[in-house]
Write a protein that holds these residues in place. Sequence first.
Motif, PDB file in Angstrom:
ATOM      1  N   ASP A   4      98.419  22.456  20.905  1.00  0.00           N
ATOM      2  CA  ASP A   4      97.086  22.524  20.853  1.00  0.00           C
ATOM      3  C   ASP A   4      96.367  23.462  21.815  1.00  0.00           C
ATOM      4  O   ASP A   4      95.090  23.412  21.659  1.00  0.00           O
ATOM      5  CB  ASP A   4      96.589  21.166  20.864  1.00  0.00           C
ATOM      6  CG  ASP A   4      97.064  20.433  19.663  1.00  0.00           C
ATOM      7  OD1 ASP A   4      97.280  20.896  18.489  1.00  0.00           O
ATOM      8  OD2 ASP A   4      97.410  18.963  19.947  1.00  0.00           O
ATOM      9  N   ASN A 213      89.584  15.134  21.648  1.00  0.00           N
ATOM     10  CA  ASN A 213      90.116  15.797  20.422  1.00  0.00           C
ATOM     11  C   ASN A 213      88.926  17.066  20.072  1.00  0.00           C
ATOM     12  O   ASN A 213      89.062  17.513  18.977  1.00  0.00           O
ATOM     13  CB  ASN A 213      89.940  14.798  19.137  1.00  0.00           C
ATOM     14  CG  ASN A 213      90.946  13.656  19.384  1.00  0.00           C
ATOM     15  OD1 ASN A 213      90.726  12.589  19.330  1.00  0.00           O
ATOM     16  ND2 ASN A 213      92.114  14.197  19.210  1.00  0.00           N
ATOM     17  N   HIS A 240      90.913  18.743  16.884  1.00  0.00           N
ATOM     18  CA  HIS A 240      92.259  18.621  16.553  1.00  0.00           C
ATOM     19  C   HIS A 240      92.885  16.963  16.783  1.00  0.00           C
ATOM     20  O   HIS A 240      92.226  16.054  17.406  1.00  0.00           O
ATOM     21  CB  HIS A 240      93.264  19.512  17.528  1.00  0.00           C
ATOM     22  CG  HIS A 240      93.214  18.843  18.986  1.00  0.00           C
ATOM     23  ND1 HIS A 240      94.150  18.228  19.668  1.00  0.00           N
ATOM     24  CD2 HIS A 240      91.940  19.431  20.064  1.00  0.00           C
ATOM     25  CE1 HIS A 240      93.722  18.031  20.840  1.00  0.00           C
ATOM     26  NE2 HIS A 240      92.463  18.700  21.062  1.00  0.00           N
ATOM     27  N   PHE A 241      93.927  16.803  16.026  1.00  0.00           N
ATOM     28  CA  PHE A 241      94.537  15.396  16.016  1.00  0.00           C
ATOM     29  C   PHE A 241      95.871  15.382  15.763  1.00  0.00           C
ATOM     30  O   PHE A 241      96.571  16.519  15.705  1.00  0.00           O
ATOM     31  CB  PHE A 241      93.729  14.663  14.885  1.00  0.00           C
ATOM     32  CG  PHE A 241      93.979  15.264  13.537  1.00  0.00           C
ATOM     33  CD1 PHE A 241      95.106  14.825  12.778  1.00  0.00           C
ATOM     34  CD2 PHE A 241      92.945  16.255  12.991  1.00  0.00           C
ATOM     35  CE1 PHE A 241      95.096  15.621  11.267  1.00  0.00           C
ATOM     36  CE2 PHE A 241      93.315  16.996  11.610  1.00  0.00           C
ATOM     37  CZ  PHE A 241      94.085  16.711  10.960  1.00  0.00           C
TER      38      PHE A 241
END
Length: 241
Positions: A4, A213, A240-241
């Motif tokens: 990420d 997140n 994002h997750f």
Amino acid sequence: MTGDHRLLLHFVEDGALVSKGWIEAAGTYARVDGGSDIGADLRAAFRFGRNVEAGLTARALMRSRDAGQPLFGATLASEVDATGLADPQLYGKYRLLRSPVEVSLGAIASLPLGDERSGLGPGSFGYRAFLGLRRGFPGATLVGSLGAASQGASKAAGRDAGRTSGLLGFGLLVPLSYEWTFLAEVNYEGARFKDQGQDIEALAGMDWRPAENIVVRGGMGAGLTDAAPSVLAVLSAAFHF
């Protein structure tokens, strides 16, 4: 550094995968001789199972070019001043190796949905195949990619022939704290069209994470060849997750 944490320009061409999902909205600016491109991008990336990532990038573009400037390998007979949808991209990649170097093999397809009559796209399909690499070290993470691109003949003004060209990229992610990460990348792309030059771009920026997140990213850069934009800027926000 996880999957990420990604580069700004070459988000896709990375050996790592997102944790589960990534949704990002970005504004971009590129200054070229005799004009500019101002873009609004929406990117979505999702992980499927252990080793597959796929996604898409859609773009709205405001483009201006003076007459006599190059576009899609041809010299414009009249000026371009257009706003609309540019060519979206679909991609997928498979992670071949996880450690000590993450290695992924992938492909990107550009769909000819931008209006070639307005100069928003070449009116032909474009494809890229790449090998993405990532290696983490205690103080930094290195990202690299290499591959090839194939572009169909332009249907825009001038109708220049498409080419197969090489791709090469290098990137660096340096964590400064939990919230801040320094980003830098240099990318090379061979000429997409017969009468177009090679493109080398360099960009540096920051990644800020005010919440678990949420990611706010931005960077400034420049082109290192005549065919590349003289000024580049990107600002985005992602969940994002």
